[in-house]
Design a protein around this motif. Structure first.
Motif, PDB file in Angstrom:
ATOM      1  N   LEU A  51       0.847  -1.186   0.000  1.00 54.22           N
ATOM      2  CA  LEU A  51       0.000   0.000   0.000  1.00 54.22           C
ATOM      3  C   LEU A  51       0.888   1.242   0.000  1.00 54.22           C
ATOM      4  O   LEU A  51       1.884   1.301   0.723  1.00 54.22           O
ATOM      5  CB  LEU A  51      -0.900   0.028   1.239  1.00 54.22           C
ATOM      6  CG  LEU A  51      -2.100  -0.904   1.235  1.00 54.22           C
ATOM      7  CD1 LEU A  51      -2.790  -0.881   2.595  1.00 54.22           C
ATOM      8  CD2 LEU A  51      -3.079  -0.525   0.142  1.00 54.22           C
ATOM      9  N   GLY A  52       0.544   2.198  -0.840  1.00 57.29           N
ATOM     10  CA  GLY A  52       1.301   3.437  -0.935  1.00 57.29           C
ATOM     11  C   GLY A  52       2.503   3.377  -1.849  1.00 57.29           C
ATOM     12  O   GLY A  52       3.107   4.407  -2.152  1.00 57.29           O
ATOM     13  N   GLN A  53       2.867   2.200  -2.328  1.00 52.79           N
ATOM     14  CA  GLN A  53       4.032   2.032  -3.181  1.00 52.79           C
ATOM     15  C   GLN A  53       3.636   2.175  -4.651  1.00 52.79           C
ATOM     16  O   GLN A  53       2.646   1.607  -5.093  1.00 52.79           O
ATOM     17  CB  GLN A  53       4.654   0.657  -2.953  1.00 52.79           C
ATOM     18  CG  GLN A  53       5.893   0.389  -3.772  1.00 52.79           C
ATOM     19  CD  GLN A  53       6.459  -1.007  -3.501  1.00 52.79           C
ATOM     20  OE1 GLN A  53       5.755  -1.917  -3.084  1.00 52.79           O
ATOM     21  NE2 GLN A  53       7.742  -1.161  -3.743  1.00 52.79           N
ATOM     22  N   ARG A  54       4.425   2.908  -5.396  1.00 58.71           N
ATOM     23  CA  ARG A  54       4.211   3.030  -6.841  1.00 58.71           C
ATOM     24  C   ARG A  54       4.899   1.872  -7.544  1.00 58.71           C
ATOM     25  O   ARG A  54       5.960   1.427  -7.113  1.00 58.71           O
ATOM     26  CB  ARG A  54       4.789   4.342  -7.358  1.00 58.71           C
ATOM     27  CG  ARG A  54       4.073   5.532  -6.813  1.00 58.71           C
ATOM     28  CD  ARG A  54       4.713   6.811  -7.256  1.00 58.71           C
ATOM     29  NE  ARG A  54       3.943   7.927  -6.727  1.00 58.71           N
ATOM     30  CZ  ARG A  54       4.126   9.168  -7.079  1.00 58.71           C
ATOM     31  NH1 ARG A  54       5.052   9.493  -7.955  1.00 58.71           N
ATOM     32  NH2 ARG A  54       3.387  10.123  -6.562  1.00 58.71           N
ATOM     33  N   ALA A  55       4.268   1.392  -8.621  1.00 57.77           N
ATOM     34  CA  ALA A  55       4.843   0.271  -9.359  1.00 57.77           C
ATOM     35  C   ALA A  55       4.537   0.409 -10.837  1.00 57.77           C
ATOM     36  O   ALA A  55       3.532   0.998 -11.234  1.00 57.77           O
ATOM     37  CB  ALA A  55       4.289  -1.049  -8.835  1.00 57.77           C
ATOM     38  N   TYR A  56       5.419  -0.162 -11.642  1.00 57.05           N
ATOM     39  CA  TYR A  56       5.263  -0.195 -13.099  1.00 57.05           C
ATOM     40  C   TYR A  56       4.537  -1.480 -13.461  1.00 57.05           C
ATOM     41  O   TYR A  56       5.006  -2.576 -13.157  1.00 57.05           O
ATOM     42  CB  TYR A  56       6.643  -0.140 -13.752  1.00 57.05           C
ATOM     43  CG  TYR A  56       6.612  -0.280 -15.243  1.00 57.05           C
ATOM     44  CD1 TYR A  56       6.164   0.761 -16.038  1.00 57.05           C
ATOM     45  CD2 TYR A  56       7.042  -1.450 -15.848  1.00 57.05           C
ATOM     46  CE1 TYR A  56       6.137   0.634 -17.413  1.00 57.05           C
ATOM     47  CE2 TYR A  56       7.020  -1.581 -17.223  1.00 57.05           C
ATOM     48  CZ  TYR A  56       6.565  -0.538 -17.996  1.00 57.05           C
ATOM     49  OH  TYR A  56       6.534  -0.664 -19.359  1.00 57.05           O
ATOM     50  N   ALA A  57       3.373  -1.352 -14.116  1.00 57.73           N
ATOM     51  CA  ALA A  57       2.551  -2.518 -14.462  1.00 57.73           C
ATOM     52  C   ALA A  57       2.557  -2.750 -15.973  1.00 57.73           C
ATOM     53  O   ALA A  57       1.516  -2.704 -16.614  1.00 57.73           O
ATOM     54  CB  ALA A  57       1.131  -2.332 -13.953  1.00 57.73           C
ATOM     55  N   ASP A  58       3.728  -2.976 -16.554  1.00 57.66           N
ATOM     56  CA  ASP A  58       3.853  -3.236 -17.996  1.00 57.66           C
ATOM     57  C   ASP A  58       3.130  -2.185 -18.839  1.00 57.66           C
ATOM     58  O   ASP A  58       2.471  -2.519 -19.815  1.00 57.66           O
ATOM     59  CB  ASP A  58       3.337  -4.633 -18.349  1.00 57.66           C
ATOM     60  CG  ASP A  58       4.219  -5.718 -17.750  1.00 57.66           C
ATOM     61  OD1 ASP A  58       5.438  -5.504 -17.653  1.00 57.66           O
ATOM     62  OD2 ASP A  58       3.682  -6.768 -17.375  1.00 57.66           O
ATOM     63  N   GLY A  59       3.227  -0.949 -18.477  1.00 57.23           N
ATOM     64  CA  GLY A  59       2.583   0.159 -19.173  1.00 57.23           C
ATOM     65  C   GLY A  59       2.275   1.265 -18.190  1.00 57.23           C
ATOM     66  O   GLY A  59       3.078   2.176 -17.986  1.00 57.23           O
ATOM     67  N   PRO A  60       1.130   1.172 -17.515  1.00 58.95           N
ATOM     68  CA  PRO A  60       0.792   2.229 -16.565  1.00 58.95           C
ATOM     69  C   PRO A  60       1.574   2.118 -15.251  1.00 58.95           C
ATOM     70  O   PRO A  60       1.997   1.033 -14.849  1.00 58.95           O
ATOM     71  CB  PRO A  60      -0.705   2.020 -16.320  1.00 58.95           C
ATOM     72  CG  PRO A  60      -0.986   0.624 -16.715  1.00 58.95           C
ATOM     73  CD  PRO A  60       0.038   0.232 -17.736  1.00 58.95           C
ATOM     74  N   VAL A  61       1.751   3.269 -14.610  1.00 56.48           N
ATOM     75  CA  VAL A  61       2.297   3.310 -13.251  1.00 56.48           C
ATOM     76  C   VAL A  61       1.099   3.400 -12.313  1.00 56.48           C
ATOM     77  O   VAL A  61       0.224   4.250 -12.483  1.00 56.48           O
ATOM     78  CB  VAL A  61       3.248   4.510 -13.065  1.00 56.48           C
ATOM     79  CG1 VAL A  61       3.715   4.605 -11.613  1.00 56.48           C
ATOM     80  CG2 VAL A  61       4.444   4.394 -14.008  1.00 56.48           C
ATOM     81  N   ILE A  62       1.055   2.492 -11.354  1.00 59.63           N
ATOM     82  CA  ILE A  62      -0.095   2.384 -10.456  1.00 59.63           C
ATOM     83  C   ILE A  62       0.363   2.500  -9.006  1.00 59.63           C
ATOM     84  O   ILE A  62       1.547   2.325  -8.697  1.00 59.63           O
ATOM     85  CB  ILE A  62      -0.840   1.057 -10.665  1.00 59.63           C
ATOM     86  CG1 ILE A  62       0.127  -0.125 -10.455  1.00 59.63           C
ATOM     87  CG2 ILE A  62      -1.506   1.007 -12.034  1.00 59.63           C
ATOM     88  CD1 ILE A  62      -0.534  -1.457 -10.323  1.00 59.63           C
ATOM     89  N   GLN A  63      -0.615   2.762  -8.130  1.00 60.36           N
ATOM     90  CA  GLN A  63      -0.328   2.834  -6.698  1.00 60.36           C
ATOM     91  C   GLN A  63      -1.564   2.414  -5.910  1.00 60.36           C
ATOM     92  O   GLN A  63      -2.584   3.097  -5.962  1.00 60.36           O
ATOM     93  CB  GLN A  63       0.072   4.261  -6.321  1.00 60.36           C
ATOM     94  CG  GLN A  63       0.389   4.443  -4.870  1.00 60.36           C
ATOM     95  CD  GLN A  63       0.782   5.878  -4.557  1.00 60.36           C
ATOM     96  OE1 GLN A  63       0.582   6.791  -5.354  1.00 60.36           O
ATOM     97  NE2 GLN A  63       1.360   6.075  -3.403  1.00 60.36           N
ATOM     98  N   PRO A  64      -1.491   1.291  -5.182  1.00 62.93           N
ATOM     99  CA  PRO A  64      -2.606   0.949  -4.291  1.00 62.93           C
ATOM    100  C   PRO A  64      -2.567   1.882  -3.082  1.00 62.93           C
ATOM    101  O   PRO A  64      -1.505   2.079  -2.488  1.00 62.93           O
ATOM    102  CB  PRO A  64      -2.330  -0.498  -3.901  1.00 62.93           C
ATOM    103  CG  PRO A  64      -0.870  -0.710  -4.137  1.00 62.93           C
ATOM    104  CD  PRO A  64      -0.446   0.272  -5.179  1.00 62.93           C
ATOM    105  N   VAL A  65      -3.710   2.478  -2.740  1.00 67.87           N
ATOM    106  CA  VAL A  65      -3.706   3.448  -1.648  1.00 67.87           C
ATOM    107  C   VAL A  65      -4.520   3.018  -0.432  1.00 67.87           C
ATOM    108  O   VAL A  65      -4.257   3.490   0.666  1.00 67.87           O
ATOM    109  CB  VAL A  65      -4.150   4.850  -2.118  1.00 67.87           C
ATOM    110  CG1 VAL A  65      -3.132   5.440  -3.078  1.00 67.87           C
ATOM    111  CG2 VAL A  65      -5.513   4.826  -2.757  1.00 67.87           C
ATOM    112  N   ALA A  66      -5.503   2.136  -0.597  1.00 71.30           N
ATOM    113  CA  ALA A  66      -6.297   1.705   0.552  1.00 71.30           C
ATOM    114  C   ALA A  66      -7.027   0.406   0.245  1.00 71.30           C
ATOM    115  O   ALA A  66      -7.451   0.178  -0.888  1.00 71.30           O
ATOM    116  CB  ALA A  66      -7.319   2.775   0.933  1.00 71.30           C
TER     117      ALA A  66
END
Length: 116
Positions: free
Chosen positions: A21-36
């Motif tokens: 949670l709170g970590q940014r990651a590269y998902a084979d295209g978009p950059v995503i971040q789970p927040v809650a």
């Protein structure tokens, strides 16, 4: 020599296979971040249930323009994102009746399908 030139970017983002949670990651295209974690109603591994339950997350898509676009994902379901879809494939740790999962203990795996 230009291939080795500094780009001014920080440390590369991790892939989306083990994201906190709170970590940014590269998902084979978009950059995503789970927040809650919105919902974690999974059946505990040491219990019997009539419903498997589900996990829902509040997420951010960090667009190249700098815009942060919120969206939600549900474990095992494809969610439209960018030019494809993203799937929350797994949630760790397993849920148990005798242990409360703290937000910082969660780890998630995502898969993005799309692009040209």
């Amino acid at each position: 020599m230009s291939a080795c030139a500094a780009t001014g970017q920080q440390t590369p983002l991790p892939d989306a296979g083990n994201v906190a949670l709170g970590q940014r990651a590269y998902a084979d295209g978009p950059v995503i971040q789970p927040v809650a974690v919105i919902e974690d109603s999974r059946c505990p591994m040491n219990a019997r249930c009539i419903w498997a339950g589900r996990v829902k997350l509040k997420m951010l898509w960090l667009r190249p323009t700098g815009e942060k676009q919120p969206f939600e994902v549900t474990l095992g379901e494809a969610t439209p994102l960018a030019d494809g879809s993203i799937t929350l494939e797994s949630v760790r740790p397993e849920k148990r009746t005798d242990v409360t999962i703290r937000p910082e203990d969660y780890r998630f795996s995502f898969r993005f399908a799309g692009g040209l």
